[in-house]
Design an enzyme around this catalytic site. Structure first.
Site, short mmCIF file in Angstrom:
data_model
loop_
_atom_site.label_atom_id
_atom_site.label_comp_id
_atom_site.label_asym_id
_atom_site.label_seq_id
_atom_site.Cartn_x
_atom_site.Cartn_y
_atom_site.Cartn_z
N ASP A 60 -0.97 1.20 -4.21
CA ASP A 60 -1.94 0.29 -4.82
C ASP A 60 -3.24 0.99 -5.20
O ASP A 60 -4.22 0.34 -5.55
CB ASP A 60 -2.21 -0.92 -3.92
N ASP A 83 -5.71 2.44 -3.83
CA ASP A 83 -7.03 2.36 -3.20
C ASP A 83 -7.35 3.66 -2.46
O ASP A 83 -8.45 3.82 -1.96
CB ASP A 83 -7.17 1.13 -2.27
N SER A 88 0.82 -1.21 0.00
CA SER A 88 0.00 0.00 0.00
C SER A 88 0.86 1.27 0.00
O SER A 88 1.56 1.52 -0.97
CB SER A 88 -0.95 -0.06 1.20
N ASP A 95 -1.77 6.25 -3.47
CA ASP A 95 -0.72 5.47 -2.81
C ASP A 95 -0.30 4.34 -3.77
O ASP A 95 -0.74 4.29 -4.91
CB ASP A 95 -1.21 4.96 -1.44
MG MG Z 1 -3.41 1.42 -0.29
#
Ligand code: MG
Length: 448
Positions: free
Chosen positions: A239, A241, A94, A237
């Site tokens: 990834d 999300d 992340s 960030d």
């Molecule tokens: Mg993340």
């Protein structure tokens, strides 16, 4: 949950987070979920291919065939899991620095596994309770192409294209060399925006900035917004999300103000909004103004999403949930944090004004944080006993689900032990810096 913390498991590669660990968790997951197929994806980290192989090997050994989808944002893998009805393993740390990696486990509906399932997988991992298969039953592996394209198309179809395209927006996008580089710029162009990018080469050494979208890492994006005359900046960030926004003057917008603006835009009477126990007063005020009920959970996306799922199952309407770090959930789309979808929804709001105007009603708040260190278990217990006595006597609404949160109506204070360091953290927020400091000082005085 010892292995899976508040939002998946993370660690330094080959120190805390080894291929053996990933292999074991994958074997446990395949055994507990009793599936015959699962997907594995990763963000751009350099250790990703090694750990994808470990996850795929563990799954195959318990009879699970593996769909390898390559580099994808976590929400893109979640979309694939939902389309195909298969569980999935995301290899990502992340927002953590490049030397870290980690795992997020996703269920057949595309939603991250809840607390109960994670605990069962942890138990199987701890006990080595795997179900290995005989040689003919070992899982196969295949490469799947086009997962990000399908996700991109899903996002474009899920939002109000005419409204966004009608704004004639110029958007600066900084995916921070993460997986969002493969999706968000394409989504926004398909929605009629003019897109300029920064740090948009997928690169697991993260040469341009660290993956966490916090102000000290976003100076470049702020300057790009100004130089390009953009209407708004979007940062993700590693990834993707999470989404964080920069206003038309190149100024960072607090994630809490964005979450509050969404609550103001989409929540109505009798709706439920879910956030963590450190929720901002901005969100408290936005929910109250909308007539919606605000429910708080222990800190972390796993807890928030588990609670959203329960509420939706009980027939409640939860239009928005999430945290002030840019991790926002629109459960009607999917009970998942989705940085690309969140960016699209924010662009929809820009039809009503500039980025700063959209968040202005939730902008004038001040935060104070104090950390009190303790040297021994006894000292920590003295802190907690003093806190416990203090909250019995205060004229505030007390919430005790994760530390002590005191809501005074015009501000709040939260005292909780850090999960990782020997610290008691005291957070306070109010509409003036004096009031925020006063609330924190009162708790600090009681503890000391
Ligand atoms: Mg993340």
């Amino acid at each position: 949950m010892e292995v899976f913390g508040s939002s998946g498991v993370r660690g330094v590669v080959n120190e805390d987070l080894t291929p053996e660990f990933v292999l074991g968790i994958a074997k446990a997951m395949g055994s507990v979920l009793e599936c015959d197929r699962a997907a594995v994806g990763r963000d751009t980290r350099l250790s990703g291919p090694m750990l994808v192989d470990a996850a795929a090997s563990g799954l195959a050994s318990v009879g699970v065939s593996v769909d390898r989808v390559g580099v994808v944002p976590t929400p893109s893998l979640q979309a694939y899991a939902a389309r195909e009805g298969v569980p999935a393993v995301m290899i990502t740390a992340s927002h953590n620095p490049p030397r870290y990696n980690g795992m997020k486990l996703i269920g057949r509906s595309g939603v991250e596994l809840g607390v109960g399932e994670l605990e069962a997988i942890e138990g199987a991992f701890r006990d080595g309770a795997y179900d290995p298969v005989d040689w003919p039953g070992v899982g196969r592996s295949r490469r799947i192409e086009g997962v990000n394209r399908a996700y991109t198309e899903e996002l474009v179809a899920a939002v109000d294209r005419d409204r966004i395209a009608g704004g004639g927006l110029r958007v600066a996008v900084d995916p921070g060399h993460g997986a969002g580089a493969l999706t968000t710029p394409y989504v926004l162009r398909a929605l009629g925006c003019e897109v300029v990018t920064l740090h948009s080469e997928p690169d697991g050494s993260f040469p341009g900035r660290n993956p966490e979208p916090i102000p000290e890492n976003l100076g470049g994006l702020c300057r790009l917004v100004e130089a390009a005359g953009a209407d708004v900046g979007v940062a993700h960030d590693g990834d993707a999300d999470r989404a964080i926004f920069i206003d038309q003057d190149g100024e960072y917008i607090e994630g809490d103000a964005v979450l509050a603006a969404f609550v103001g835009a989409v929540a109505g009477p009798d709706d439920v909004v879910v956030s963590g126990v450190n929720v901002s007063q901005r969100v408290v005020d936005a929910a109250e103004e909308a007539g919606a009920r605000l429910e708080l959970t222990p800190i972390g996306s796993t807890r928030i999403i588990s609670r959203v799922e329960e509420l939706v199952e009980d027939g409640e309407r939860v239009p928005v949930a999430g945290e002030g770090n840019g991790g926002i959930v629109f459960p009607a789309f999917r009970a998942a944090r989705d940085g690309g979808y969140t960016a699209c929804r924010f662009l929809e709001l820009l039809a009503g004004g500039t980025a700063r105007e959209v968040v202005a009603p939730f902008d004038e708040y001040d935060n104070v944080r104090v950390d009190l260190g303790y040297g021994s278990r006894e000292e920590r217990d003295r802190y907690l006993a003093a806190l416990d006595a203090y909250v019995r006597g205060v004229d505030a609404a007390v919430t005790e689900i994760d530390g002590y949160r005191l809501d005074y109506g015009d501000g709040w204070v939260l005292a909780r032990l850090s999960g990782t360091e020997p610290l008691l953290r005291i957070y306070g927020e109010a509409r003036t810096p004096e009031r925020a400091a006063e609330l924190v000082a009162q708790v600090r005085g009681a503890v000391e």
